[in-house]
Scaffold this active site. Structure first.
Site, PDB file in Angstrom:
ATOM      1  N   GLU A 163       0.549  -1.480  -0.375  1.00 55.56           N
ATOM      2  CA  GLU A 163      -0.010   0.370  -0.011  1.00 55.56           C
ATOM      3  C   GLU A 163       0.624   1.396  -0.248  1.00 55.56           C
ATOM      4  O   GLU A 163       1.955   0.940   0.852  1.00 55.56           O
ATOM      5  CB  GLU A 163      -1.191  -0.109   1.489  1.00 55.56           C
ATOM      6  CG  GLU A 163      -0.656  -0.403   2.885  1.00 55.56           C
ATOM      7  CD  GLU A 163       1.137   0.216   3.150  1.00 55.56           C
ATOM      8  OE1 GLU A 163       0.680   1.495   2.927  1.00 55.56           O
ATOM      9  OE2 GLU A 163       2.050  -0.472   2.742  1.00 55.56           O
ATOM     10  N   GLY A 304       6.215  -0.387   4.011  1.00 52.11           N
ATOM     11  CA  GLY A 304       5.025  -0.245   3.806  1.00 52.11           C
ATOM     12  C   GLY A 304       5.640  -0.801   2.038  1.00 52.11           C
ATOM     13  O   GLY A 304       6.618  -0.949   1.472  1.00 52.11           O
ATOM     14  N   GLU A 305       4.878  -0.623   1.028  1.00 45.69           N
ATOM     15  CA  GLU A 305       4.508  -0.666   0.046  1.00 45.69           C
ATOM     16  C   GLU A 305       5.079  -2.018  -0.631  1.00 45.69           C
ATOM     17  O   GLU A 305       5.439  -2.392  -1.649  1.00 45.69           O
ATOM     18  CB  GLU A 305       5.845   0.745  -1.179  1.00 45.69           C
ATOM     19  CG  GLU A 305       6.711   0.536  -0.949  1.00 45.69           C
ATOM     20  CD  GLU A 305       7.431   2.256  -1.247  1.00 45.69           C
ATOM     21  OE1 GLU A 305       8.508   1.830  -1.738  1.00 45.69           O
ATOM     22  OE2 GLU A 305       7.302   2.826  -0.726  1.00 45.69           O
ATOM     23  N   ALA A 306       4.983  -2.541   0.266  1.00 43.17           N
ATOM     24  CA  ALA A 306       4.565  -4.487  -0.001  1.00 43.17           C
ATOM     25  C   ALA A 306       6.596  -4.606  -0.069  1.00 43.17           C
ATOM     26  O   ALA A 306       6.868  -6.013  -0.296  1.00 43.17           O
ATOM     27  CB  ALA A 306       4.528  -4.366  -1.353  1.00 43.17           C
TER      28      ALA A 306
END
Length: 337
Positions: A163, A304-306
């Protein structure tokens, strides 16, 4: 097969109808594992991962070849309360960075042979401030769930979801607090790096949101009230992966908060998932414990951001390569006793 969800009830029905892991396939995988040229258990967690993976995917000599990473982006109305060190405009700016290949997740996905898809969800329409009203209407939540569902590539053999959304650690903390209990301060961390004053404001915002919305329904209803479009889309993608029997690696605190909403709606909804890592964000270790998901990695990440889950793709690839392609004792002419 594509499903259209007219209501949350439709989505709940889908979750309830998902098939479990194949115990017979897991037993066959275990029998094969015991014939590989190594002492029993010598590959530790890699062996457990291989058995788990095959219980969902089947196959005898299958290595992972088509992993997919999806990053969902959304904006939160609660960002106006000053809960983040960055302004809401950064969400759209980072989406452009993802699209141009300049972010950490682009590099991590590339070196692990994964495709990367970026899905921006109505960035010009932030969710409502959840201290004043539910973050989303049912229609908005269903649309976000559908966007996540539709983003999954049916040909993928492994899925990672992540995300981007300024203020989404605030949303995740509120979800965890509402569903698992405890005080807001136990779940609220510094996110992108707020100072002490910012952390105090953020904790108060989480407490206000939980007081207003706690106990008003199941995990999906709590997601509607305290979540965001990108969290809902991650949940939709996880559910679609379960429908397609695609194993999933969970990312950090925000991804796991979205996953928690599924588990609190349908017990066992996360059986096809493993936790890629434990982040540095306050509350993630406790959330993983509640989910019963020990992390594969612990690297102090909080991006974050996978990114953390995508790093774990390599571990799972290694596990399946050994399981699928190692010689058996009989093939190698090696005595197994």
């Amino acid at each position: 097969m594509t499903h259209d969800f007219a209501t949350l009830s439709d989505f709940r029905t889908c979750l309830a109808g998902c098939t479990p892991a194949d115990d017979d396939m897991r037993a066959a995988a275990d029998a094969h594992n015991m014939q590989l040229t190594k002492p029993p258990g010598a590959l530790g967690q890699l062996e457990d991962l291989a058995l788990w993976y095959r219980s969902w995917r089947g196959g005898e000599n299958t290595e992972i070849s088509t992993p997919q990473v999806i990053v969902f982006a959304g904006n939160h109305g609660v960002a106006a309360r000053g809960v983040s060190a960055f302004p809401a405009e950064v969400t759209a700016q980072m989406v452009m960075n993802f699209q141009h290949g300049g972010a950490a997740i682009n590099q991590i996905a590339r070196v692990n042979g994964a495709t990367l898809d970026v899905v921006a969800l109505d960035l010009d329409q932030p969710t409502a401030d959840f201290t004043q009203a539910p973050a989303m209407s049912e229609e908005e939540l269903v649309a976000a769930l559908q966007a996540g569902w539709d983003a999954v590539n049916a040909d993928a053999d492994l899925l990672v979801v992540g995300e981007m959304g300024i203020a989404n650690t605030t949303s995740a903390a509120a979800l965890a607090c509402a569903l698992l209990g405890g005080e807001a301060a136990e779940w609220t961390g510094r996110g992108t790096g707020v100072n002490d004053a910012g952390l105090s404001v953020k904790t108060q915002v989480v407490a206000e949101g939980v007081t207003l919305h706690k106990g008003q329904g199941d995990g999906l209803e709590t997601l509607r009230r305290l979540g965001g479009r990108e969290l809902a889309a991650m949940a939709g993608a996880m559910a679609r992966a379960r429908d397609l029997r695609i194993p999933v690696i969970l990312d950090g605190f925000i991804c796991c908060a979205a996953a928690l909403c599924l588990e609190h709606t349908q017990k066992g909804a996360l059986d096809h998932t493993v936790a890629g890592h434990q982040s540095a964000e306050a509350g993630h270790a406790r959330l993983l414990e509640a989910l019963g998901k020990p992390p594969l990695l612990q690297l102090g990440l909080r991006l974050g951001e996978a990114s953390g889950a995508a790093l774990a793709i390599g571990l799972l690839k290694g596990a399946m390569a050994c399981h699928a392609s190692m010689a058996t004792f009989a093939q190698a002419g090696v005595s197994d006793s």
